[in-house]
Scaffold this motif. Structure first.
Motif, PDB file in Angstrom:
ATOM      1  N   GLU A 140      46.828  46.728  25.132  1.00 12.01           N
ATOM      2  CA  GLU A 140      46.084  45.547  25.584  1.00 12.01           C
ATOM      3  C   GLU A 140      47.025  44.592  26.305  1.00 12.01           C
ATOM      4  O   GLU A 140      47.544  43.628  25.737  1.00 12.01           O
ATOM      5  N   LYS A 178      47.011  42.143  29.579  1.00  8.65           N
ATOM      6  CA  LYS A 178      46.012  41.581  30.502  1.00  8.65           C
ATOM      7  C   LYS A 178      46.470  40.259  31.093  1.00  8.65           C
ATOM      8  O   LYS A 178      47.314  39.554  30.524  1.00  8.65           O
ATOM      9  N   LEU A 179      45.852  39.927  32.223  1.00  3.70           N
ATOM     10  CA  LEU A 179      46.090  38.647  32.883  1.00  3.70           C
ATOM     11  C   LEU A 179      45.141  37.606  32.320  1.00  3.70           C
ATOM     12  O   LEU A 179      43.946  37.845  32.152  1.00  3.70           O
ATOM     13  N   ILE A 180      45.681  36.426  32.011  1.00  7.01           N
ATOM     14  CA  ILE A 180      44.876  35.305  31.512  1.00  7.01           C
ATOM     15  C   ILE A 180      45.364  34.028  32.192  1.00  7.01           C
ATOM     16  O   ILE A 180      46.321  34.046  32.973  1.00  7.01           O
ATOM     17  N   LYS A 181      44.725  32.915  31.864  1.00 10.06           N
ATOM     18  CA  LYS A 181      45.144  31.605  32.344  1.00 10.06           C
ATOM     19  C   LYS A 181      45.976  30.921  31.267  1.00 10.06           C
ATOM     20  O   LYS A 181      45.616  30.936  30.086  1.00 10.06           O
ATOM     21  N   ASP A 182      47.083  30.327  31.665  1.00 11.40           N
ATOM     22  CA  ASP A 182      47.876  29.576  30.697  1.00 11.40           C
ATOM     23  C   ASP A 182      47.324  28.165  30.549  1.00 11.40           C
ATOM     24  O   ASP A 182      46.265  27.829  31.086  1.00 11.40           O
ATOM     25  N   ALA A 209      48.132  31.777  36.472  1.00 15.50           N
ATOM     26  CA  ALA A 209      48.041  33.172  36.037  1.00 15.50           C
ATOM     27  C   ALA A 209      49.222  33.510  35.130  1.00 15.50           C
ATOM     28  O   ALA A 209      50.374  33.139  35.398  1.00 15.50           O
ATOM     29  N   LEU A 246      49.676  38.444  29.303  1.00 12.06           N
ATOM     30  CA  LEU A 246      49.725  38.490  27.835  1.00 12.06           C
ATOM     31  C   LEU A 246      50.021  39.921  27.403  1.00 12.06           C
ATOM     32  O   LEU A 246      49.302  40.852  27.766  1.00 12.06           O
ATOM     33  N   ALA A 294      49.967  29.222  25.991  1.00  9.98           N
ATOM     34  CA  ALA A 294      48.609  29.777  26.029  1.00  9.98           C
ATOM     35  C   ALA A 294      47.596  28.761  25.507  1.00  9.98           C
ATOM     36  O   ALA A 294      47.956  27.691  25.005  1.00  9.98           O
ATOM     37  N   ASN A 323      44.416  32.868  21.997  1.00  9.89           N
ATOM     38  CA  ASN A 323      45.713  33.420  22.412  1.00  9.89           C
ATOM     39  C   ASN A 323      46.855  32.467  22.049  1.00  9.89           C
ATOM     40  O   ASN A 323      47.972  32.899  21.758  1.00  9.89           O
ATOM     41  N   LEU A 363      53.770  35.710  26.219  1.00  9.84           N
ATOM     42  CA  LEU A 363      53.013  35.257  27.386  1.00  9.84           C
ATOM     43  C   LEU A 363      53.991  34.751  28.423  1.00  9.84           C
ATOM     44  O   LEU A 363      54.789  33.851  28.146  1.00  9.84           O
ATOM     45  N   THR A 367      49.399  38.173  41.219  1.00  8.53           N
ATOM     46  CA  THR A 367      48.454  38.907  40.374  1.00  8.53           C
ATOM     47  C   THR A 367      48.305  40.361  40.803  1.00  8.53           C
ATOM     48  O   THR A 367      47.505  41.103  40.209  1.00  8.53           O
TER      49      THR A 367
END
Length: 243
Positions: free
Chosen positions: A133, A135-139, A144, A147, A184, A188, A211, A217
């Protein structure tokens, strides 16, 4: 007159007979001789005893003087030498031995300085199992971020913080630039903060996450792992595709 002479003669003969019949040990001459013999024997014994005492005192006194003088000289010399030897041998060589043992602990006792295979980074000190797992997330700033979840096992004899170990042992790069950690949000945030706050006891495992902020991206991110013996990075790496 004749009758008186006969009586006297008869008396003399009776006394003579009585004296002859008296035992020898009851006679005065025998008793006197015994007393004289005892006196002479006692005198001889006293004289012999005096001579033997004088001889023993003359012979033993020099030996006692020798025994008292020699041990004192020997003990003082022996006592002074060990004290000097102890100061030299117990201070300086002990430090050298300690330094040598410390070097051996960091060099010869390590059996696995670092290997990476099938999402598992393993050493004698710890093991990181990278999760699928990724993946890209928003901090927290809305930028971008990538994680990466993992399972950390502490193989040392002291409690360790997963994030501190991860920051030293794992590096992420994108376009040859090292990526920095970021903050995060939401669920998260709890996972990442637990990795930096919790201490994992020896022999225990912990599910944590890292993170990092990414500059693109689409560009691939590469994970690097450290050799704990040489402090260099391993040749084995893990590419992480973001699209």
């Amino acid at each position: 007159m004749k009758r008186e002479n006969r009586n006297i003669g008869s008396r003399m003969t009776r006394e003579a007979l009585r004296r002859k019949k008296t035992p020898f040990y009851q006679k005065k001459t025998f008793l006197i001789s015994i007393v004289l013999i005892l006196i002479i024997a006692i005198g001889i014994f006293i004289f012999w005893k005096a001579n033997t005492n004088s001889n023993t005192t003359h012979t033993t006194q020099p030996s006692h003087k020798i025994e008292k003088v020699k041990p004192k000289k020997k003990t003082t010399k022996k006592a002074s030498k060990p004290n000097k030897a102890q100061k030299v041998t117990k201070e300086q060589p002990a430090k050298k031995v300690e330094k040598q043992t410390d070097q051996k602990q960091t060099t010869t006792k390590i059996q696995n300085p670092g290997t990476y295979n099938d999402l598992t980074y393993d050493t004698d000190w710890y093991t990181f199992k990278i999760s699928n797992e990724v993946k890209l997330i928003k901090d927290a700033n809305g930028d971008a971020a990538l994680l990466v979840k993992y399972n950390y096992t502490n193989k040392t004899s002291t409690a360790e913080t997963p994030q501190q170990v991860q920051n030293n042992a794992i590096m992420l790069k994108q376009d040859d630039k090292q990526l920095s950690a970021t903050t995060a949000t939401g669920d998260n945030a709890q996972l990442v903060q637990a990795s930096s706050n919790n201490q994992v006891q020896p022999g225990k495992s912990f599910d944590g996450a890292l993170l990092v902020k990414v500059n693109s991206t689409t560009s691939e991110v590469t994970m690097y792992f450290k050799n704990i013996q040489t402090n260099n990075w391993l040749d084995s790496t893990q590419p992480l595709k973001l699209d």
